[in-house]
Scaffold this motif. Structure first.
Motif, PDB file in Angstrom:
ATOM      1  N   ARG A  60       0.860  -1.193   0.000  1.00  9.81           N
ATOM      2  CA  ARG A  60       0.000   0.000   0.000  1.00  9.81           C
ATOM      3  C   ARG A  60       0.894   1.241   0.000  1.00  9.81           C
ATOM      4  NH1 ARG A  60      -3.160  -1.782   5.393  1.00  9.81           N
ATOM      5  NH2 ARG A  60      -4.128  -3.686   4.597  1.00  9.81           N
ATOM      6  N   HIS A  76       2.608  -2.888   5.460  1.00  8.69           N
ATOM      7  CA  HIS A  76       2.113  -2.933   4.075  1.00  8.69           C
ATOM      8  C   HIS A  76       2.804  -1.848   3.235  1.00  8.69           C
ATOM      9  CE1 HIS A  76      -1.223  -5.852   4.360  1.00  8.69           C
ATOM     10  NE2 HIS A  76      -1.362  -5.414   5.602  1.00  8.69           N
ATOM     11  N   ASP A  83      -2.084  -9.462   3.524  1.00  8.00           N
ATOM     12  CA  ASP A  83      -3.246 -10.104   4.132  1.00  8.00           C
ATOM     13  C   ASP A  83      -3.655 -11.228   3.187  1.00  8.00           C
ATOM     14  OD1 ASP A  83      -3.010  -8.052   5.923  1.00  8.00           O
ATOM     15  OD2 ASP A  83      -4.674  -6.884   5.106  1.00  8.00           O
TER      16      ASP A  83
HETATM   17 ZN   LIG Z   1      -2.431  -6.445   7.071  1.00  6.23          ZN
END
Ligand SMILES: [Zn+2]
Length: 105
Positions: A60, A76, A83
């Protein structure tokens, strides 16, 4: 682009939120190196479970992480977290228990 036998850069950077809000989620070369290490780890998880793994969230960008309300120092954003789901193996709890009970680093 393949990062390992079973994981691609595309699936480790895909995000519906990024698409919806037109957020750039392109990782730097440094992050791609981290994602490659992550993919190697996920290969170990896949082998442990004996089941395919679906990535629900990988890398991310800071903008994307802020948009989805992720932790401010989320791994992330470093390309060090994913995940995952492995529904043909079991529930998320069963997946966690399998990893916790394994020799994976
Ligand atoms: Zn996560």
């Amino acid at each position: 682009m393949n990062l390992s036998d079973h994981f691609t850069l595309e699936e480790l950077t895909a995000s519906q939120t990024a698409s919806r809000f037109n957020i750039d989620n392109t990782p730097s070369e440094e992050i791609v190196a981290e994602l490659t290490r992550l993919a190697a780890f996920l290969e170990g998880v896949r082998a442990l479970l004996g089941a395919p793994i679906t990535i629900s969230s990988g890398y991310r960008s800071l903008e994307l992480n802020a948009r989805i309300g992720g932790a401010s120092k989320s791994q992330h954003c470093e390309g060090q977290a994913a995940d995952i789901l492995a529904p043909s193996y079991g529930t998320p709890l069963q997946v966690c228990q399998a990893i916790q009970g394994s020799d994976l680093p």
